[in-house]
Design a protein around this motif. Structure first.
Motif, mmCIF file in Angstrom:
data_model
loop_
_atom_site.group_PDB
_atom_site.id
_atom_site.type_symbol
_atom_site.label_atom_id
_atom_site.label_comp_id
_atom_site.label_asym_id
_atom_site.label_seq_id
_atom_site.Cartn_x
_atom_site.Cartn_y
_atom_site.Cartn_z
ATOM 1 N N ASN A 1 0.811 -1.105 0.116
ATOM 2 C CA ASN A 1 -0.049 0.119 -0.019
ATOM 3 C C ASN A 1 0.944 1.463 -0.055
ATOM 4 N N TYR A 2 0.430 2.018 -0.957
ATOM 5 C CA TYR A 2 1.203 3.728 -0.922
ATOM 6 C C TYR A 2 0.207 4.576 -0.826
ATOM 7 N N GLY A 3 0.014 5.265 0.186
ATOM 8 C CA GLY A 3 -0.855 6.498 0.452
ATOM 9 C C GLY A 3 -0.591 7.806 -0.608
ATOM 10 N N LEU A 4 -1.600 8.179 -1.049
ATOM 11 C CA LEU A 4 -1.459 9.287 -1.912
ATOM 12 C C LEU A 4 -2.158 10.698 -1.278
ATOM 13 N N VAL A 5 -3.437 10.429 -0.806
ATOM 14 C CA VAL A 5 -4.126 11.445 -0.408
ATOM 15 C C VAL A 5 -4.589 11.183 1.167
ATOM 16 N N PRO A 6 -4.000 11.730 2.243
ATOM 17 C CA PRO A 6 -4.562 10.944 3.557
ATOM 18 C C PRO A 6 -5.903 11.742 3.817
ATOM 19 N N ALA A 7 -6.613 10.881 4.827
ATOM 20 C CA ALA A 7 -7.840 11.295 5.083
ATOM 21 C C ALA A 7 -7.787 12.584 6.119
ATOM 22 N N ASP A 8 -8.544 13.579 5.731
ATOM 23 C CA ASP A 8 -8.566 14.904 6.466
ATOM 24 C C ASP A 8 -9.982 15.684 6.581
ATOM 25 N N SER A 9 -10.394 16.436 7.270
ATOM 26 C CA SER A 9 -11.374 17.009 7.434
ATOM 27 C C SER A 9 -12.008 17.881 6.176
ATOM 28 N N THR A 10 -10.865 18.255 5.532
ATOM 29 C CA THR A 10 -11.143 19.169 4.372
ATOM 30 C C THR A 10 -11.703 18.504 3.206
ATOM 31 N N LEU A 11 -10.788 17.616 2.675
ATOM 32 C CA LEU A 11 -11.168 16.952 1.448
ATOM 33 C C LEU A 11 -12.213 15.651 1.664
ATOM 34 N N THR A 12 -12.030 15.147 3.039
ATOM 35 C CA THR A 12 -12.831 13.980 3.276
ATOM 36 C C THR A 12 -12.722 12.946 2.297
ATOM 37 N N THR A 13 -11.617 12.762 1.756
ATOM 38 C CA THR A 13 -11.505 11.407 0.562
ATOM 39 C C THR A 13 -9.930 11.063 0.983
ATOM 40 N N LEU A 14 -9.837 9.712 1.019
ATOM 41 C CA LEU A 14 -8.652 8.795 0.899
ATOM 42 C C LEU A 14 -8.305 8.327 -0.394
ATOM 43 N N VAL A 15 -7.050 8.587 -0.856
ATOM 44 C CA VAL A 15 -6.661 7.912 -1.939
ATOM 45 C C VAL A 15 -5.467 7.169 -1.847
ATOM 46 N N GLY A 16 -5.115 6.240 -2.475
ATOM 47 C CA GLY A 16 -3.947 5.196 -2.414
ATOM 48 C C GLY A 16 -3.730 4.442 -3.454
ATOM 49 N N ASN A 17 -2.677 3.766 -3.616
ATOM 50 C CA ASN A 17 -2.409 2.483 -4.733
ATOM 51 C C ASN A 17 -2.107 1.337 -3.917
ATOM 52 N N VAL A 18 -2.679 0.331 -4.192
ATOM 53 C CA VAL A 18 -2.031 -1.110 -3.814
ATOM 54 C C VAL A 18 -1.680 -1.619 -5.061
ATOM 55 N N TYR A 19 -0.507 -2.449 -4.574
ATOM 56 C CA TYR A 19 0.212 -3.362 -5.570
ATOM 57 C C TYR A 19 -0.206 -4.904 -4.976
ATOM 58 N N PHE A 20 -0.912 -5.671 -5.732
ATOM 59 C CA PHE A 20 -1.332 -7.093 -5.339
ATOM 60 C C PHE A 20 -0.257 -7.899 -6.313
ATOM 61 N N GLU A 21 0.454 -8.785 -5.494
ATOM 62 C CA GLU A 21 1.503 -9.845 -6.137
ATOM 63 C C GLU A 21 0.446 -10.856 -6.820
ATOM 64 N N PRO A 22 0.916 -11.704 -7.696
ATOM 65 C CA PRO A 22 0.025 -12.844 -7.987
ATOM 66 C C PRO A 22 -0.365 -13.603 -7.074
ATOM 67 N N GLY A 23 -1.953 -13.863 -7.124
ATOM 68 C CA GLY A 23 -2.648 -14.411 -6.042
ATOM 69 C C GLY A 23 -2.946 -13.915 -4.918
ATOM 70 N N ALA A 24 -2.351 -12.619 -4.676
ATOM 71 C CA ALA A 24 -2.589 -11.884 -3.228
ATOM 72 C C ALA A 24 -4.108 -11.272 -3.633
ATOM 73 N N ARG A 25 -4.690 -10.957 -2.118
ATOM 74 C CA ARG A 25 -6.084 -10.598 -2.431
ATOM 75 C C ARG A 25 -6.423 -9.887 -0.927
ATOM 76 N N SER A 26 -7.475 -9.025 -0.794
ATOM 77 C CA SER A 26 -7.917 -8.582 0.408
ATOM 78 C C SER A 26 -8.632 -9.446 0.946
ATOM 79 N N HIS A 27 -8.940 -9.187 2.030
ATOM 80 C CA HIS A 27 -9.754 -10.186 2.986
ATOM 81 C C HIS A 27 -11.203 -9.229 2.439
ATOM 82 N N TRP A 28 -12.370 -9.913 2.955
ATOM 83 C CA TRP A 28 -13.704 -9.111 2.857
ATOM 84 C C TRP A 28 -14.059 -7.976 3.640
ATOM 85 N N HIS A 29 -14.351 -6.986 3.371
ATOM 86 C CA HIS A 29 -14.294 -5.892 3.832
ATOM 87 C C HIS A 29 -15.603 -5.061 3.441
#
Length: 147
Positions: A39-67
């Motif tokens: 995970n590489y964060g690009l825009v942190p969560a804050d009270s002005t933009l109220t939006t979180l932005v980042g990048n994730v690289y998944f290696e082959p076979g990698a996945r998130s958990h349910w969320h």
């Protein structure tokens, strides 16, 4: 004189999704991911933009958990290919250039395919409502079953 059209030949190698435009970032915790995800964060969560932005690289076979995300999530696949699935719906195959929307409070997962890595930008809007609630791991059976 006769002019013959000149055709440029391009020899493109298959994309290596690990060579994204952003640094790899920090390893994703095993509590939230199966396999190696970064995970590489690009825009942190804050009270002005109220939006979180980042990048994730998944290696082959990698996945998130349910969320879930209280205000939903937008994914922009920037390289490679993989999967996205909303609980109770068939698994979707996603690839570079695809945009996925995850509705608010809907359980889902996403990650790379078994043979190809995947890069994705994630956008979490309205962070004042919360960011993410992590749940159980996606089983190997769920990962490999397209239904």
């Amino acid at each position: 004189m006769l002019a013959a059209p000149c055709m440029a030949q391009r020899h493109e190698k298959p994309s290596d999704a690990s060579n994204g435009i952003f640094p790899k970032g920090q390893p994703g915790p095993a509590d939230n991911f199966t396999g190696k995800a970064w995970n590489y964060g690009l825009v942190p969560a804050d009270s002005t933009l109220t939006t979180l932005v980042g990048n994730v690289y998944f290696e082959p076979g990698a996945r998130s958990h349910w969320h879930t995300h209280p205000a939903g999530q937008i994914l922009v696949i920037t390289d490679g290919s993989g999967y996205h699935q909303i609980k109770g719906q068939p698994r979707q195959t996603v690839k570079k250039g695809d945009v996925v929307t995850c509705p608010p409070n809907v359980m889902h997962w996403h990650g790379a395919g078994p043979d190809t890595g995947m890069q994705q930008l994630y956008i979490v809007p309205n962070t004042e409502k919360g960011i993410v609630e992590w749940m159980q791991a996606v089983t190997d059976e769920e990962y490999t079953n397209p239904k």
